[in-house]
Design an enzyme around this catalytic site. Sequence first.
Site, PDB file in Angstrom:
ATOM      1  N   GLY A  63       8.838   3.049   2.724  1.00  0.00           N
ATOM      2  CA  GLY A  63       8.958   3.724   1.490  1.00  0.00           C
ATOM      3  C   GLY A  63       8.320   5.125   1.526  1.00  0.00           C
ATOM      4  O   GLY A  63       7.892   5.681   0.656  1.00  0.00           O
TER       5      GLY A  63
ATOM      6  N   HIS B 142       5.068   9.420  10.574  1.00  0.00           N
ATOM      7  CA  HIS B 142       5.284   7.814  10.969  1.00  0.00           C
ATOM      8  C   HIS B 142       4.284   7.346  12.180  1.00  0.00           C
ATOM      9  O   HIS B 142       4.243   6.530  12.595  1.00  0.00           O
ATOM     10  CB  HIS B 142       6.675   7.413  11.487  1.00  0.00           C
ATOM     11  CG  HIS B 142       7.745   7.697  10.516  1.00  0.00           C
ATOM     12  ND1 HIS B 142       7.799   7.171   9.198  1.00  0.00           N
ATOM     13  CD2 HIS B 142       8.815   8.608  10.496  1.00  0.00           C
ATOM     14  CE1 HIS B 142       8.614   7.591   8.388  1.00  0.00           C
ATOM     15  NE2 HIS B 142       9.449   8.570   9.340  1.00  0.00           N
TER      16      HIS B 142
HETATM   17  P1  A3P Z   1      15.546  -0.549   1.322  1.00  0.00           P
HETATM   18  O1  A3P Z   1      16.186  -0.291   2.489  1.00  0.00           O
HETATM   19  O2  A3P Z   1      14.836  -1.913   1.565  1.00  0.00           O
HETATM   20  O3  A3P Z   1      16.240  -0.395   0.372  1.00  0.00           O
HETATM   21  P2  A3P Z   1      11.597   5.209   4.330  1.00  0.00           P
HETATM   22  O4  A3P Z   1      11.659   6.254   3.004  1.00  0.00           O
HETATM   23  O5  A3P Z   1      10.230   5.070   4.766  1.00  0.00           O
HETATM   24  O6  A3P Z   1      12.480   5.432   5.389  1.00  0.00           O
HETATM   25  O7  A3P Z   1      11.943   3.791   3.450  1.00  0.00           O
HETATM   26  C1  A3P Z   1      13.095   3.672   3.086  1.00  0.00           C
HETATM   27  C2  A3P Z   1      13.140   2.106   2.126  1.00  0.00           C
HETATM   28  O8  A3P Z   1      12.303   2.668   0.945  1.00  0.00           O
HETATM   29  C3  A3P Z   1      14.516   1.788   1.755  1.00  0.00           C
HETATM   30  O9  A3P Z   1      14.400   0.325   1.438  1.00  0.00           O
HETATM   31  C4  A3P Z   1      14.681   2.455   0.377  1.00  0.00           C
HETATM   32  O10 A3P Z   1      15.736   1.832  -0.447  1.00  0.00           O
HETATM   33  C5  A3P Z   1      13.450   2.335  -0.086  1.00  0.00           C
HETATM   34  N1  A3P Z   1      13.134   3.526  -1.344  1.00  0.00           N
HETATM   35  C6  A3P Z   1      13.300   4.761  -1.295  1.00  0.00           C
HETATM   36  N2  A3P Z   1      12.985   5.275  -2.457  1.00  0.00           N
HETATM   37  C7  A3P Z   1      12.382   4.281  -3.323  1.00  0.00           C
HETATM   38  C8  A3P Z   1      12.202   4.320  -4.681  1.00  0.00           C
HETATM   39  N3  A3P Z   1      12.037   5.277  -5.307  1.00  0.00           N
HETATM   40  N4  A3P Z   1      11.627   2.925  -5.000  1.00  0.00           N
HETATM   41  C9  A3P Z   1      11.555   2.010  -4.289  1.00  0.00           C
HETATM   42  N5  A3P Z   1      12.125   1.973  -3.129  1.00  0.00           N
HETATM   43  C10 A3P Z   1      12.681   3.156  -2.408  1.00  0.00           C
END
Ligand code: A3P
Length: 314
Positions: free
Chosen positions: A68, A130
């Site tokens: 996230g 990261h």
């Molecule tokens: P999912 O693939 O389970 O949907 P990162 O930003 O570290 O790459 O993480 C991506 C993950 O965070 C994805 O999960 C994405 O959908 C989720 N994500 C991005 N924005 C979000 C939000 N506003 N609320 C909840 N989850 C979110």
Amino acid sequence: MAKDRKHIIEFLDMMLINGSKLSAEEKLCSYKGVLYPVTICRPETLQALETFEAREDDVIMTGYPKCGTHWLEYILNDMSVMAVKYTEVEKKKRIKLERELEITSRLEFGDPGKFKRMENLPSRRIIITHLTPNILPKSAFKNKAKILVLIRNPKDTLASFFHFNNKVPTFPTKTWDEFFTDFMSGKVSWGSYFDFVKEWDKYIDDENVTSVTYEELKENPNLEMKRIATFLGYSLTEDEIQNIIEKSSFKTMKQNGQEILGTFGDLLFRKGFVGDWKMLLSESQNQEMDRKFEEHLTGTKLGERIKYDIYCKT
Ligand code: A3P
């Protein structure tokens, strides 16, 4: 495309184009035994990171991929704008400078010269990465930057990473079983999830370090955002917190995905909920993950924060 995000979107577009030109074998590079996607992270940049001078008022947010990071990044930026009460002119000036200095969206992305250029950014800098603490520059700890460690339960992290890995040409495509094996042995970009949590656990009692979990942010954004604001010394009104919650909801961010991240936005905002792993892991993979968690993270403070029994067993 939002004008103020043009340089970030261009960088991500280039990452997608360059990734699709490489063969599976060419897509990843290794630095200190950990894999990174070669189109965005170069060993020489990771090496030059040691020269980066963190500041006491820096906000550094680190999260293992798919925990996230884009979501929390968005929240931190919004909080900072509201708390500092930047004028429109100041906001534009800062964005223009970031564009001119070619500052990439993650600390480890881009060219080795960026750390020198980052010295020209005014405080308070919000830095997203990261990386584990052993790769971060020592100055982040010595100069007492505020560090937020973002974590998510390993099964949802794995599920999210698998889908992302196969949608984004920056990474070599894998079957589910292949990706599961790679994830469990840390042979994925940015290395082992378990090492990430274990390494950051060593710092979790430092007064300048706090943890944020995806699940808590999802379940009680009001409480979590207030806790983050207090940690960063921001004073925000209830209305401001509410405004940030609405703008950073999954629905709103997904709707604005193109504007926030360009084409990459269509790939990143997927489901945004807790428990999607149930669609993917087989019984034996579930058991393997349970054993691995028990072996590496049970009993650690960050491991407890993950609430494994609640999010990974029911
Ligand atoms: P999912 O693939 O389970 O949907 P990162 O930003 O570290 O790459 O993480 C991506 C993950 O965070 C994805 O999960 C994405 O959908 C989720 N994500 C991005 N924005 C979000 C939000 N506003 N609320 C909840 N989850 C979110």
